[in-house]
Enzyme design. Sequence first.
Site, PDB file in Angstrom:
ATOM      1  N   ALA A 111      53.105  27.160  38.541  1.00 37.09           N
ATOM      2  CA  ALA A 111      52.372  28.240  39.197  1.00 37.09           C
ATOM      3  C   ALA A 111      50.879  28.054  38.974  1.00 37.09           C
ATOM      4  O   ALA A 111      50.415  28.005  37.839  1.00 37.09           O
ATOM      5  CB  ALA A 111      52.819  29.597  38.652  1.00 37.09           C
ATOM      6  N   GLU A 112      50.145  27.941  40.074  1.00 33.52           N
ATOM      7  CA  GLU A 112      48.682  27.847  40.001  1.00 33.52           C
ATOM      8  C   GLU A 112      48.110  29.198  40.444  1.00 33.52           C
ATOM      9  O   GLU A 112      47.907  29.447  41.620  1.00 33.52           O
ATOM     10  CB  GLU A 112      48.187  26.715  40.905  1.00 33.52           C
ATOM     11  N   ASP A 113      47.900  30.062  39.464  1.00 34.72           N
ATOM     12  CA  ASP A 113      47.439  31.417  39.747  1.00 34.72           C
ATOM     13  C   ASP A 113      46.253  31.739  38.850  1.00 34.72           C
ATOM     14  O   ASP A 113      46.395  31.847  37.628  1.00 34.72           O
ATOM     15  CB  ASP A 113      48.569  32.424  39.511  1.00 34.72           C
TER      16      ASP A 113
END
Length: 895
Positions: free
Chosen positions: A610-612
């Site tokens: 997850a790239e958040d």
Amino acid sequence: MTSSLSLVTRVPLRPTNDCSPTNGSIAHRRSVVFPFKKWRCSISPGQPPPPPPKQRQRQSKSSESGEKGIDPVGFLSKAGITHKGFALYLRERYKSYKDLKDEILTRHIDFRDMASGFELLGMHRNVQHRVDFMDWAPGARYSAIVGDFNDWSPTENSAREGHFGHDDYGYWFIILEDKLRDGEHPDELYFQQYNYTDDYDKGDSGVTAEEIFQKANDEYWEPGEDRLVKSRFEIIAKLYEQIFGPNGPQTEDELEEIPDAETQYKIWKQQHKDDPPSNLPSYDVIDSGKEYDIFNVIDDPVSKAKFRAKKPPIAYWLETRKGRKAWEKKYTPGIPHGSKYRVYLNTPNGPLERIPAWATYVNPEAEGNQGYAIHWEPPPEDIYKWKHKSPKSPKSLRIYEAHIGISGSDPKIASFNEFTNKVLPYVKEAGYNAIQLIGIPEHKDYFTVGYRVTNMFAVSSRYGTPEDFKRLVDEAHGLGLLVLMDIVHSYSAADEMVGLSLFDGSNDCYFHTGKRGQHKFWGTRMFKYEDLDVLHYLLSNLNWWVVEYQIDGFNFHSLASMMYTHNGFASFTGDMEEFYNQYVDRDALLYLILANEILHTLHPKIITIAEDATLYPGLCEPTSQGGLGFDYFVNPRASEMWLWFLENVQDSNWNMTKIVDTLVKVGGSSDKMLLYAENHNQSISGGRSFAEILYGQSSVTNDSLLRGCSLHKMIRLITYTIGGRAYLNFMGNEFGHPKRVEFPMSSNDFSFSLANRNWDLLAKEGIHQDLLSFDKDMMNLEKTERLVSKWLPNIHHIDDTNMVISYLRGPFLFIFNFHPTNSYERYNVGVEEAGEYRVILNTDEKKYSGQGSLGLDQYIQKTISRRVDGMRNCLEVQLPSRSAQVYKLSRILRV
């Protein structure tokens, strides 16, 4: 990965040879034409009747939801979150998720079917000498395939009228029949099938279908059972003539009501009362008088045993299939391999030509003209044959991030084959165990780095063919490297001629309308995640890359863009309400949960990242406990901090506490955190790489060169070892690539001078060779010592005054002295175990372009029995300025 998703198959799975994605044929459920005797048994007296239909439906839904072991707020106590409003939101979100899954099951057999749209949609070779095409365009009124194979005619290959051409959901179906060669006659068997890829060289023995039928009669059927086989079209022909013949009904009103089974049986019995016994079945049927059991079967036990022992005559049917050689002799393809094509749509706004949404090979830039799809159906001998299996998922990830196009040394776009031959062996030798590729799905504009995707099922044609990409993945697996891929489902390119925007002429086909359908700053389109057909498209896209190209995992790019209606461009204060207020897109969160559950159920070894930037709570928590289900989450604040320090803060003013807090103290499980000192953002997205900042003036003095080299090593070492079990480095940064990346665009006259990597720097002795040597030894720490995968860090020493950070990781001690000028001769650092500690990595060694200040006699240190940093023992070590050391407990002293 804990998953609450159930993939219960409600009907028998389709045969593998008919539905395999690699077969390229549409998976229709087919039945064997050889008839056999049917019988049904009644329920014995005293046995309870089956439950009514409503009860059965309720039971199936209960099993699908998987209620056992699910706690929608389970991770909150683990994370120490006590916010009641957020807990209430999680419970409501779970209810919405259950409703979504129930809605999906009204349209699809199971969730596997939901994520396997590529088996039907797009262009597929059918075994019945034709190619089938399907696509979704609910706003269209007419659909056809146009291409160079039919002179771009919008009428030659069109969908049929009514439900033969499209359904109520807007899916269009077009058949492209193969053409008979001159002098050839149609197949005698109407449903004649051909092997194209699987067993493509079989079926060319010359044996006719009639001979196979006769073989079945002699070997399979009992006397009297083959009457209908000898006249196998009798029932079909009579039924067809009765309904569609000249004397049949002309309208639906004239069509008589079809009798029920009981009436039909009695009529048949009356018609065949004078038949010889050999032509009659060895059983009789009587009405039992019960509503739930119409017939009771009285049969012959011997006949019943024979029937049960008899297997369906599928083998004979498959034997009627002919091979590719027979097909090539009789037919020419309706759409040859390599043909250019588009889908033609007649819409309320006029006719349109679009690249199909499910196209697997596309040329988006046709020399200034409108792009087109390319029909990819190579001969079986040219299809890539997989040689290697995917490696086992490691306990810690060392990811090498790369972009295919800029991976070469020459000022041009590099290819898949060049990357396979040159870069993959280098990555393996450098000590990484995974590659993460960006810009793989097709995108029209090269300068967007691949983040404005236009065709999600197609590999970018500028790098090579689908077979070239398969070879790249296979060779990586052979080297023991996992292959991860950046996937962009958070938005899509706004291009109308190549992408999905206004695909069927309507503005709300795949995307939201109005402002919500537009990214506030990037000009891209935002998906409509609540639409089942959009979910079908996105979920199938994820599964496609795994099934077709054996991808091992995904990095979900820019989740903040999809999770918030403000696209993540808002100031976050840390208040929990920011994660469930009116700006949070619940449908997008439900999609991410569903995607993780389906991926981890279908492919248990898959890795999702997850790239958040907002670090949404529960990113890596199990979906059954209220999380989103990712395996790792990216901490982007680390690279932002390093960049800020390098560009804006004097070395003597660096704050050690801020460094540690940024690298470690973030939401989520630290062991699932992925850290990087710099990724492609610093090199590509308009900024400068660390090397460009550190060595920009390096030719002036040796001091500036030494400073840049020292900080380059220290930043990478602490980022790699202080965080979780995943680390990422962008291609070339490991050896201090001195130039940024700049893709060809109008602002630089479309120059490729900065769109490459200077690998030739490694051929010369000097700083770049030394930095690469250090990076290899740093990666080797995990390979030889398992210091990242086996232990988590225990940070016990932060000295802001002296600018020293120290932490333990199992038997390993890490000490960093960030002070630009001060060296310490006898610096005290606490350790728990008494014994001898030996230096296994020193950033100041001369072989790493260091000063070599630490003598060999200082490489082994014995502990002193004195409490320091809350530990029972301590070490007195020499710390040169701007240097770091890694100690290993080599011998334990028992007191």
